[in-house]
Design a protein around this motif. Structure first.
Motif, PDB file in Angstrom:
ATOM      1  N   THR A 279     -89.971 -73.053  78.283  1.00  0.00           N
ATOM      2  CA  THR A 279     -89.331 -72.585  77.056  1.00  0.00           C
ATOM      3  C   THR A 279     -88.560 -71.289  77.274  1.00  0.00           C
ATOM      4  O   THR A 279     -88.260 -70.562  76.324  1.00  0.00           O
ATOM      5  CB  THR A 279     -90.415 -72.359  75.966  1.00  0.00           C
ATOM      6  OG1 THR A 279     -91.449 -73.342  76.090  1.00  0.00           O
ATOM      7  CG2 THR A 279     -89.843 -72.468  74.568  1.00  0.00           C
ATOM      8  N   ILE A 280     -88.232 -70.972  78.510  1.00  0.00           N
ATOM      9  CA  ILE A 280     -87.617 -69.685  78.833  1.00  0.00           C
ATOM     10  C   ILE A 280     -86.318 -69.462  78.057  1.00  0.00           C
ATOM     11  O   ILE A 280     -86.101 -68.394  77.464  1.00  0.00           O
ATOM     12  CB  ILE A 280     -87.362 -69.570  80.339  1.00  0.00           C
ATOM     13  CG1 ILE A 280     -88.687 -69.622  81.126  1.00  0.00           C
ATOM     14  CG2 ILE A 280     -86.583 -68.303  80.667  1.00  0.00           C
ATOM     15  CD1 ILE A 280     -89.601 -68.451  80.890  1.00  0.00           C
ATOM     16  N   ASP A 281     -85.429 -70.452  78.045  1.00  0.00           N
ATOM     17  CA  ASP A 281     -84.135 -70.271  77.393  1.00  0.00           C
ATOM     18  C   ASP A 281     -84.292 -69.993  75.902  1.00  0.00           C
ATOM     19  O   ASP A 281     -83.599 -69.129  75.340  1.00  0.00           O
ATOM     20  CB  ASP A 281     -83.248 -71.497  77.600  1.00  0.00           C
ATOM     21  CG  ASP A 281     -82.756 -71.640  79.037  1.00  0.00           C
ATOM     22  OD1 ASP A 281     -82.839 -70.646  79.793  1.00  0.00           O
ATOM     23  OD2 ASP A 281     -82.294 -72.739  79.399  1.00  0.00           O
ATOM     24  N   SER A 282     -85.187 -70.714  75.243  1.00  0.00           N
ATOM     25  CA  SER A 282     -85.401 -70.514  73.813  1.00  0.00           C
ATOM     26  C   SER A 282     -85.994 -69.135  73.532  1.00  0.00           C
ATOM     27  O   SER A 282     -85.641 -68.481  72.540  1.00  0.00           O
ATOM     28  CB  SER A 282     -86.331 -71.598  73.261  1.00  0.00           C
ATOM     29  OG  SER A 282     -85.749 -72.877  73.364  1.00  0.00           O
ATOM     30  N   ILE A 283     -86.897 -68.695  74.391  1.00  0.00           N
ATOM     31  CA  ILE A 283     -87.502 -67.374  74.206  1.00  0.00           C
ATOM     32  C   ILE A 283     -86.447 -66.287  74.379  1.00  0.00           C
ATOM     33  O   ILE A 283     -86.353 -65.341  73.568  1.00  0.00           O
ATOM     34  CB  ILE A 283     -88.665 -67.174  75.184  1.00  0.00           C
ATOM     35  CG1 ILE A 283     -89.798 -68.175  74.891  1.00  0.00           C
ATOM     36  CG2 ILE A 283     -89.194 -65.746  75.108  1.00  0.00           C
ATOM     37  CD1 ILE A 283     -90.872 -68.229  75.954  1.00  0.00           C
ATOM     38  N   ALA A 284     -85.632 -66.403  75.433  1.00  0.00           N
ATOM     39  CA  ALA A 284     -84.580 -65.416  75.658  1.00  0.00           C
ATOM     40  C   ALA A 284     -83.602 -65.394  74.482  1.00  0.00           C
ATOM     41  O   ALA A 284     -83.144 -64.318  74.059  1.00  0.00           O
ATOM     42  CB  ALA A 284     -83.852 -65.717  76.958  1.00  0.00           C
ATOM     43  N   ALA A 285     -83.279 -66.558  73.929  1.00  0.00           N
ATOM     44  CA  ALA A 285     -82.382 -66.611  72.773  1.00  0.00           C
ATOM     45  C   ALA A 285     -83.002 -65.906  71.572  1.00  0.00           C
ATOM     46  O   ALA A 285     -82.291 -65.245  70.788  1.00  0.00           O
ATOM     47  CB  ALA A 285     -82.062 -68.063  72.436  1.00  0.00           C
ATOM     48  N   ALA A 286     -84.314 -66.032  71.396  1.00  0.00           N
ATOM     49  CA  ALA A 286     -84.984 -65.344  70.295  1.00  0.00           C
ATOM     50  C   ALA A 286     -84.932 -63.833  70.490  1.00  0.00           C
ATOM     51  O   ALA A 286     -84.732 -63.076  69.526  1.00  0.00           O
ATOM     52  CB  ALA A 286     -86.430 -65.820  70.186  1.00  0.00           C
ATOM     53  N   VAL A 287     -85.120 -63.371  71.727  1.00  0.00           N
ATOM     54  CA  VAL A 287     -85.011 -61.936  72.005  1.00  0.00           C
ATOM     55  C   VAL A 287     -83.594 -61.457  71.693  1.00  0.00           C
ATOM     56  O   VAL A 287     -83.397 -60.389  71.090  1.00  0.00           O
ATOM     57  CB  VAL A 287     -85.388 -61.637  73.463  1.00  0.00           C
ATOM     58  CG1 VAL A 287     -85.167 -60.161  73.791  1.00  0.00           C
ATOM     59  CG2 VAL A 287     -86.846 -62.014  73.735  1.00  0.00           C
ATOM     60  N   ALA A 288     -82.603 -62.248  72.089  1.00  0.00           N
ATOM     61  CA  ALA A 288     -81.211 -61.881  71.806  1.00  0.00           C
ATOM     62  C   ALA A 288     -80.966 -61.814  70.296  1.00  0.00           C
ATOM     63  O   ALA A 288     -80.239 -60.932  69.811  1.00  0.00           O
ATOM     64  CB  ALA A 288     -80.267 -62.883  72.456  1.00  0.00           C
ATOM     65  N   ALA A 289     -81.574 -62.721  69.544  1.00  0.00           N
ATOM     66  CA  ALA A 289     -81.414 -62.713  68.088  1.00  0.00           C
ATOM     67  C   ALA A 289     -82.047 -61.465  67.481  1.00  0.00           C
ATOM     68  O   ALA A 289     -81.479 -60.846  66.561  1.00  0.00           O
ATOM     69  CB  ALA A 289     -82.025 -63.971  67.486  1.00  0.00           C
ATOM     70  N   LEU A 290     -83.209 -61.071  67.971  1.00  0.00           N
ATOM     71  CA  LEU A 290     -83.841 -59.846  67.482  1.00  0.00           C
ATOM     72  C   LEU A 290     -82.984 -58.627  67.822  1.00  0.00           C
ATOM     73  O   LEU A 290     -82.857 -57.696  67.012  1.00  0.00           O
ATOM     74  CB  LEU A 290     -85.244 -59.707  68.082  1.00  0.00           C
ATOM     75  CG  LEU A 290     -86.286 -60.704  67.586  1.00  0.00           C
ATOM     76  CD1 LEU A 290     -87.567 -60.579  68.398  1.00  0.00           C
ATOM     77  CD2 LEU A 290     -86.581 -60.487  66.109  1.00  0.00           C
TER      78      LEU A 290
END
Length: 429
Positions: A136-147
């Motif tokens: 799930t690395i890509d989804s997690i990184a995208a969530a960090v970018a959203a924050l």
């Protein structure tokens, strides 16, 4: 990630009701499936293992508690959607791999397989989604970018990063409190002093230079020499602990779930901040109920690999213990209580189970064989349902079977009693 086979769960007459659970956020007992009607779906997220010391009795106690919740939901006529993660990249795993000279991926894979085997043996209902963090690395990184885009994440200079241009990213508690429904302590119900102590004890870094608040949790760790890392929209690195679960839960269950569960050592900081991250991304409360199991000790200390006091399910099984007896030994304790495993607990449980089996196998009298006491088993079912409705009172439910098997019953009633024990408590005669 593959989970394990689903056990057969017998159907029972009628329906029970969804249990009330103690909610750590409010300190009250709440309907575990509020607003979910029969035929609709109740959602559950339970934090999975960090795979380096599976499966000790403390692990088993947690997953048996939430297996009981799943069984009671099914008995209430609800559909269930259940997710469990695997923290298959994290500091404790990497440290253990280094100490033992084993590749961290091999260590994780072997421990996950052992965990699957133990869960199958204990007849624990598997999650519908069993998800590794590395999946799930890509989804997690995208969530960090959203924050980051919403002003709730900030960079901290990271001089030891492999690439000096990259930074660690942290969650900004103050910014989140100003712009979301979440405030610090709203999920755990803990005071500031307790949270500060637990943060330092459970993987936090309150002394990290450059943080805005000592309790701000790590979202993304920039790559260090010799550590696993992935390319991402927030730089090359790997996820922080809490953001992983918020992403996995939301992707598989939706923005708001019925119950977030796990061991008592996850109340803070893990569940506090995983819920905070989810709320920061959605604007919605993450879980309606935060439920946690107690911690299990052995030889006077909480079970841990560092203390060398683990009681492993696989070792008990290898020594000849029947999984049903191990399950019975654990369910004899209230799931929210801290308790201590005693040497021989599995033997006492085996004796208790053997007594029930002997009673069930006794020939019935002619009158009982005619089935004149069939209603007694239906009354037993209602008493067991009542006990489980009350915050999953498994010890109270088991006592109903002690009383039941102390007197003879018809074969039909005994057969129904055995189905009740199997369906609701996962123990087979």
């Amino acid at each position: 990630m593959r989970s394990w086979p689903r056990p057969d769960i017998p159907a029972l007459p009628g329906h029970g009701s969804a249990p009330r659970l103690h909610d750590d956020a409010s300190g009250r007992f709440l309907d575990s499936a509020a607003g979910v009607e029969p035929g609709e779906t109740a959602t559950l997220y339970v934090c999975g293992i960090t795979p380096y010391d599976a499966t000790h009795i403390g692990h088993a106690a947690t997953y048996l508690a939430f297996d009981t919740l799943v069984r009671t939901w099914l008995d209430a006529g609800l559909d269930v959607l259940y997710t469990q993660n695997v923290t298959d990249v994290d500091d404790p795993l990497l440290e253990r791999a280094t100490a033992t000279g084993v590749d961290w991926r091999e260590l994780a894979a072997s421990q996950v397989e052992l965990f699957r085997t133990d869960m199958e043996a204990l007849r624990v209902t598997p999650p519908d989604s069993y998800v590794g963090v590395t999946e799930t690395i890509d989804s997690i990184a995208a969530a960090v970018a959203a924050l980051r885009a919403r002003g709730m994440a900030y960079a901290v200079p990271t001089p030891d990063a492999l690439d000096p241009a990259t930074s660690d990213w942290y969650f900004d508690i103050a910014a989140a409190e100003q712009s979301t429904p979440w405030v610090l302590g709203s999920e755990s119900g803990l005071d500031q002093s307790t949270m500060g102590r637990l943060f330092a004890e459970r993987g936090g870094d309150p002394e990290r230079e450059g943080k805005r608040d000592p309790l701000d949790p790590l979202l993304w760790r920039a790559e260090r020499a010799g550590e696993p890392a992935w390319d991402s929209v927030v730089g090359r690195g790997r996820p922080g602990w809490h953001i992983e679960c918020s992403v996995i839960a939301r992707e598989t269950l939706g923005d708001t779930i019925c119950v977030q569960g796990g061991g008592g050592d996850l109340v803070f900081p893990h569940h506090e901040f995983s819920a905070a991250h989810a709320t920061a991304l959605t604007g919605e409360r993450f879980a309606r109920v935060n439920a946690h199991g107690g911690l299990v000790a052995f030889d006077g200390e909480k079970m841990s690999k560092s203390l060398g006091n683990l009681v492993l399910v696989s070792q008990l099984r290898a020594a000849g213990s029947e999984p049903d007896a191990i399950r019975l030994a654990i369910l004899a304790h209230p799931y929210r209580d801290d308790w201590e495993w005693q040497r021989g607990d599995e033997l006492l449980a085996a004796e208790r189970l053997a007594g029930w089996r002997a009673s069930a196998a006794r020939p019935a009298s002619d009158e009982l064989s005619a089935g004149l006491d069939d209603d007694d088993a239906l009354a037993l079912l209602e008493r067991v349902r009542t006990r489980l409705h009350d915050d999953l009172d498994t010890p109270g439910a088991l006592e109903q079977f002690d009383a039941w098997f102390s007197t003879p019953h018809s074969p039909a009633s005994t057969a129904l009693a055995a189905r009740i024990l199997d369906a609701l408590l996962g123990i087979r005669l």
